[in-house]
Design a protein around this motif. Structure first.
Motif, PDB file in Angstrom:
ATOM      1  N   LEU A  67       0.797  -1.283   0.003  1.00  0.00           N
ATOM      2  CA  LEU A  67       0.045  -0.021   0.202  1.00  0.00           C
ATOM      3  C   LEU A  67       0.797   1.183  -0.094  1.00  0.00           C
ATOM      4  O   LEU A  67       1.754   1.256   0.651  1.00  0.00           O
ATOM      5  CB  LEU A  67      -1.019  -0.089   1.283  1.00  0.00           C
ATOM      6  N   GLU A  68       0.512   2.167  -0.807  1.00  0.00           N
ATOM      7  CA  GLU A  68       1.111   3.428  -0.781  1.00  0.00           C
ATOM      8  C   GLU A  68       0.032   4.653  -0.024  1.00  0.00           C
ATOM      9  O   GLU A  68      -0.873   4.975  -0.341  1.00  0.00           O
ATOM     10  CB  GLU A  68       1.472   4.152  -2.033  1.00  0.00           C
ATOM     11  N   LEU A  69       0.404   4.757   1.309  1.00  0.00           N
ATOM     12  CA  LEU A  69      -0.351   5.506   2.178  1.00  0.00           C
ATOM     13  C   LEU A  69       0.519   6.709   2.735  1.00  0.00           C
ATOM     14  O   LEU A  69       1.388   6.473   3.572  1.00  0.00           O
ATOM     15  CB  LEU A  69      -1.038   4.638   3.487  1.00  0.00           C
ATOM     16  N   PRO A  70       0.262   7.882   2.062  1.00  0.00           N
ATOM     17  CA  PRO A  70       1.057   8.947   2.681  1.00  0.00           C
ATOM     18  C   PRO A  70       0.755   9.617   3.883  1.00  0.00           C
ATOM     19  O   PRO A  70       1.607  10.467   4.417  1.00  0.00           O
ATOM     20  CB  PRO A  70       0.639  10.149   1.569  1.00  0.00           C
ATOM     21  N   GLY A  77      -0.068  19.331   1.027  1.00  0.00           N
ATOM     22  CA  GLY A  77       0.283  18.808  -0.359  1.00  0.00           C
ATOM     23  C   GLY A  77      -0.645  17.624  -0.444  1.00  0.00           C
ATOM     24  O   GLY A  77      -0.995  17.468  -1.766  1.00  0.00           O
ATOM     25  N   LEU A  78      -1.449  17.130   0.461  1.00  0.00           N
ATOM     26  CA  LEU A  78      -2.529  16.194   0.297  1.00  0.00           C
ATOM     27  C   LEU A  78      -3.929  16.587   0.072  1.00  0.00           C
ATOM     28  O   LEU A  78      -4.856  15.987   0.326  1.00  0.00           O
ATOM     29  CB  LEU A  78      -2.499  15.128   1.557  1.00  0.00           C
ATOM     30  N   GLY A  79      -3.985  17.885   0.191  1.00  0.00           N
ATOM     31  CA  GLY A  79      -5.306  18.614   0.135  1.00  0.00           C
ATOM     32  C   GLY A  79      -6.177  18.696   1.441  1.00  0.00           C
ATOM     33  O   GLY A  79      -7.259  19.065   1.425  1.00  0.00           O
ATOM     34  N   LEU A  80      -5.423  18.761   2.457  1.00  0.00           N
ATOM     35  CA  LEU A  80      -5.872  18.857   3.853  1.00  0.00           C
ATOM     36  C   LEU A  80      -5.479  20.270   4.292  1.00  0.00           C
ATOM     37  O   LEU A  80      -4.942  21.019   3.735  1.00  0.00           O
ATOM     38  CB  LEU A  80      -5.461  17.787   4.764  1.00  0.00           C
ATOM     39  N   SER A  81      -5.957  20.417   5.427  1.00  0.00           N
ATOM     40  CA  SER A  81      -5.747  21.896   6.065  1.00  0.00           C
ATOM     41  C   SER A  81      -4.556  22.309   6.583  1.00  0.00           C
ATOM     42  O   SER A  81      -4.148  23.341   6.661  1.00  0.00           O
ATOM     43  CB  SER A  81      -7.113  22.071   7.207  1.00  0.00           C
ATOM     44  N   GLY A  82      -3.754  21.305   6.915  1.00  0.00           N
ATOM     45  CA  GLY A  82      -2.629  21.427   7.245  1.00  0.00           C
ATOM     46  C   GLY A  82      -2.294  21.470   8.849  1.00  0.00           C
ATOM     47  O   GLY A  82      -1.077  21.806   9.330  1.00  0.00           O
ATOM     48  N   ARG A  83      -3.536  21.518   9.765  1.00  0.00           N
ATOM     49  CA  ARG A  83      -3.566  21.335  11.046  1.00  0.00           C
ATOM     50  C   ARG A  83      -3.262  20.029  11.560  1.00  0.00           C
ATOM     51  O   ARG A  83      -3.568  19.075  11.023  1.00  0.00           O
ATOM     52  CB  ARG A  83      -4.684  22.075  11.487  1.00  0.00           C
ATOM     53  N   LEU A  84      -2.624  19.990  12.898  1.00  0.00           N
ATOM     54  CA  LEU A  84      -2.457  18.750  13.511  1.00  0.00           C
ATOM     55  C   LEU A  84      -3.561  18.445  14.197  1.00  0.00           C
ATOM     56  O   LEU A  84      -3.754  19.023  15.269  1.00  0.00           O
ATOM     57  CB  LEU A  84      -1.127  18.959  14.496  1.00  0.00           C
ATOM     58  N   ASN A  85      -4.291  17.395  13.784  1.00  0.00           N
ATOM     59  CA  ASN A  85      -5.301  17.086  14.429  1.00  0.00           C
ATOM     60  C   ASN A  85      -5.625  15.508  14.258  1.00  0.00           C
ATOM     61  O   ASN A  85      -4.906  14.777  13.337  1.00  0.00           O
ATOM     62  CB  ASN A  85      -6.670  17.908  14.154  1.00  0.00           C
ATOM     63  N   CYS A 104      -6.842   9.993   3.213  1.00  0.00           N
ATOM     64  CA  CYS A 104      -7.029  10.130   1.805  1.00  0.00           C
ATOM     65  C   CYS A 104      -8.089   9.276   1.158  1.00  0.00           C
ATOM     66  O   CYS A 104      -8.973   9.575   0.540  1.00  0.00           O
ATOM     67  CB  CYS A 104      -5.688  10.332   1.064  1.00  0.00           C
ATOM     68  N   THR A 105      -7.782   7.865   1.401  1.00  0.00           N
ATOM     69  CA  THR A 105      -8.772   6.988   1.051  1.00  0.00           C
ATOM     70  C   THR A 105      -9.702   6.226   1.602  1.00  0.00           C
ATOM     71  O   THR A 105     -10.344   5.128   1.552  1.00  0.00           O
ATOM     72  CB  THR A 105      -7.814   5.597   0.322  1.00  0.00           C
ATOM     73  N   LYS A 106      -9.519   6.667   2.978  1.00  0.00           N
ATOM     74  CA  LYS A 106     -10.420   6.074   4.183  1.00  0.00           C
ATOM     75  C   LYS A 106     -10.195   4.678   4.432  1.00  0.00           C
ATOM     76  O   LYS A 106     -11.113   3.863   4.873  1.00  0.00           O
ATOM     77  CB  LYS A 106     -12.006   6.506   3.961  1.00  0.00           C
ATOM     78  N   LEU A 107      -8.884   4.178   4.099  1.00  0.00           N
ATOM     79  CA  LEU A 107      -8.616   2.832   4.237  1.00  0.00           C
ATOM     80  C   LEU A 107      -8.250   2.563   5.693  1.00  0.00           C
ATOM     81  O   LEU A 107      -7.702   3.327   6.303  1.00  0.00           O
ATOM     82  CB  LEU A 107      -7.508   2.387   3.198  1.00  0.00           C
ATOM     83  N   ILE A 108      -8.492   1.451   6.240  1.00  0.00           N
ATOM     84  CA  ILE A 108      -7.964   0.992   7.526  1.00  0.00           C
ATOM     85  C   ILE A 108      -7.096  -0.231   7.502  1.00  0.00           C
ATOM     86  O   ILE A 108      -7.694  -1.576   7.253  1.00  0.00           O
ATOM     87  CB  ILE A 108      -9.451   0.385   8.379  1.00  0.00           C
ATOM     88  N   PRO A 109      -5.871  -0.164   7.211  1.00  0.00           N
ATOM     89  CA  PRO A 109      -4.939  -1.239   6.885  1.00  0.00           C
ATOM     90  C   PRO A 109      -4.991  -2.138   8.126  1.00  0.00           C
ATOM     91  O   PRO A 109      -4.419  -3.277   7.813  1.00  0.00           O
ATOM     92  CB  PRO A 109      -3.662  -0.319   6.763  1.00  0.00           C
ATOM     93  N   VAL A 110      -4.775  -1.641   9.343  1.00  0.00           N
ATOM     94  CA  VAL A 110      -4.729  -2.423  10.497  1.00  0.00           C
ATOM     95  C   VAL A 110      -6.007  -2.561  11.507  1.00  0.00           C
ATOM     96  O   VAL A 110      -6.455  -1.331  11.734  1.00  0.00           O
ATOM     97  CB  VAL A 110      -3.344  -2.243  11.270  1.00  0.00           C
ATOM     98  N   LEU A 111      -6.135  -3.534  12.031  1.00  0.00           N
ATOM     99  CA  LEU A 111      -7.149  -3.602  13.107  1.00  0.00           C
ATOM    100  C   LEU A 111      -6.648  -4.764  14.255  1.00  0.00           C
ATOM    101  O   LEU A 111      -6.610  -5.654  13.781  1.00  0.00           O
ATOM    102  CB  LEU A 111      -8.620  -3.965  12.639  1.00  0.00           C
ATOM    103  N   HIS A 112      -6.388  -4.387  15.316  1.00  0.00           N
ATOM    104  CA  HIS A 112      -6.119  -5.135  16.556  1.00  0.00           C
ATOM    105  C   HIS A 112      -7.047  -5.018  17.502  1.00  0.00           C
ATOM    106  O   HIS A 112      -7.416  -4.064  18.077  1.00  0.00           O
ATOM    107  CB  HIS A 112      -4.532  -5.234  16.820  1.00  0.00           C
ATOM    108  N   LEU A 113      -7.154  -6.095  18.356  1.00  0.00           N
ATOM    109  CA  LEU A 113      -8.003  -5.961  19.458  1.00  0.00           C
ATOM    110  C   LEU A 113      -6.733  -6.622  20.710  1.00  0.00           C
ATOM    111  O   LEU A 113      -6.289  -7.989  20.491  1.00  0.00           O
ATOM    112  CB  LEU A 113      -9.176  -7.031  19.664  1.00  0.00           C
TER     113      LEU A 113
END
Length: 453
Positions: free
Chosen positions: A204-207, A343-351, A234-243
């Motif tokens: 996966l290419e997840l920036p 650069g990813l089209g987001l606001s640039g704020r840390l949240n 960006c893609t709303k992908l959930i690459p990992v899920l652990h319990l």
């Protein structure tokens, strides 16, 4: 006389102290929340990076490389050219015979599979035959529907309801199937969904990734469990899920699994809450070894990647109310983080807004995670299977509103229905893993045979 003088001095000092305390209680002399937050952000505890030797999974993984299997000659070059051409679609299926040279090969241009009729009373199920070893098997092999007599569309309907927030006890009352039967279907679907993600979500290419944990518990137990999640905004992908528990070893497991799903050389931007366990796990998996000599001795030194950016959002609560939010840059600079996000089209704020939305979506989709619910799971394995199935439904079946694409020309639907102006997309479509939206039955019918070595 002396006693009166001493008493007068004591009373005078007491009044003077009360006046001083009243002076300090004025609003002008109280420190503001912004000043207190700035003082706290100035003094942050420095964290030391970790190495892969601190991760238990990295230590147990073998460093040797498995020998590559010998190439197999395509069956089309081996068999005779006489006979009718193949008319049955066999791509994705593989021969289950371990002794067959074509075992585990799903490519229709290589393996020796062919159609061998259909079987079944309620549904017509395709049967395949391997022409190399003469082994026959059902098309439902290596799927959750294997050896089930209930119609597949009924199973898909029940599992769709479970992925939309219905609990198994309520599904028993709605659909009429026993709760034990529904739990068996859910366990099979969860194992199938986990294998499905391992096959489709690789390289996966997840920036950008946001990390968080969700607290839950099991029925009749006081031990807390934590659901570890990661999302690509960006893609709303959930690459990992652990319990599991909220420990350092579990953080190592989450980041180790995430590192295996990413493409070689991919370096995402990380944002999480104030949990410092993420820092140690990230620095232990994103870096490289350097040969370092010291006083005539040769050794290796772990070096964290230069472009790695990691920020934390720390929230302070008082009496269950949020009173302060501070941001801390653990790796990289604020300017680099802002430039990367913009650069990813987001606001640039840390949240952590995106991962918070995912937490709410999970609570709505899995009944055992809803707040103040009676539908808690009895075992951790059942809850994990439900979560894995929900993740497959979320990735392949359920379209995401923010991922839709406007059509160049509206598509007419006929009658009084409004024309389609957007094309709905799922997270798997946005990530390039599929080109269409799947149905629940297609997810359940997708064959996942063991891959040949």
């Amino acid at each position: 006389m002396v006693f009166q003088v001493v008493l007068f001095l004591l009373v005078f000092l007491l009044l003077l102290g009360l006046m001083y305390l009243g002076h300090l209680s004025l609003p002008d002399h109280q420190p503001s929340h912004s000043q207190a937050g700035s003082r706290r952000t100035m003094v942050q505890r420095l964290l030391k990076p970790r190495t892969p030797l601190d991760c238990p999974i990295c230590r147990l993984s073998s460093s040797g490389v498995r020998p590559a299997s010998a190439p197999v000659r395509p069956w089309g070059e081996v068999k005779s050219r006489r006979g009718a051409p193949k008319r049955i679609h066999t791509d994705g299926f593989a021969c289950p015979n371990r002794k067959c040279p074509y075992s585990g090969i799903t490519d229709a241009h290589i393996h020796a599979l062919g159609g061998d009729g259909k079987h079944g009373h309620t549904e017509q199920i395709q049967t395949f035959r391997c022409q190399a070893c003469r082994t026959t098997f059902s098309a439902r092999r290596h799927t959750p529907l294997y050896h089930l007599k209930t119609p597949s569309h009924q199973i898909a309907m029940v599992l769709t309801a479970l992925a939309e927030g219905l609990d198994p006890s309520a599904a028993e009352r709605v659909f009429g199937y026993r709760q034990a039967t529904i739990t068996t279907w859910l366990s099979r679907a969860g194992e199938h969904a986990q294998t499905l993600h391992e096959r489709f979500f690789c390289a996966l290419e997840l920036p950008h990734l946001q990390l968080d944990e969700l607290r839950t518990r099991l029925r009749n137990t006081t031990q807390l469990l934590w659901l570890w999640l990661a999302i690509d905004p960006c893609t709303k992908l959930i690459p990992v899920l652990h319990l599991g528990p909220r420990t350092q070893n579990m953080a190592y497991t989450v980041i180790h699994s995430l590192r295996e799903f990413l493409a070689p050389g991919c370096l995402p931007l990380f944002i999480s809450d104030g949990l410092n366990l993420y820092f140690y796990a990230i620095t232990a998996h994103f870096g490289h070894w350097l040969e370092a000599g010291r006083r005539g001795r040769h050794g290796r030194q772990w070096q964290v990647m230069e472009g790695l950016i990691y920020g934390q959002v720390k929230k302070s609560y008082q009496r269950r109310k949020l009173v302060r939010v501070t941001t801390v840059m653990r790796l990289g600079t604020s300017a680099a983080l802002k430039a990367t996000l913009q650069g990813l089209g987001l606001s640039g704020r840390l949240n952590t807004a995106f991962i918070e939305w995912v937490n709410l979506t999970v609570r709505h989709g899995v009944a055992a995670l809803a707040r103040r619910t009676w539908a808690t799971s009895q075992q951790a394995s059942q809850l994990l299977a439900h979560l894995q199935w929900w993740r497959a439904y979320y990735h392949f079946v359920r379209p995401h509103e923010s991922l839709r694409v406007a059509l160049m020309q509206p598509r007419e639907r006929g009658g009084k229905l409004l024309a389609h102006r957007y094309r709905q997309r799922t997270p798997a479509m946005a990530a390039g893993r599929t080109n269409r939206r799947w149905t629940t039955l297609e997810v359940l019918s997708c064959p996942l045979p063991p891959v040949s070595a």
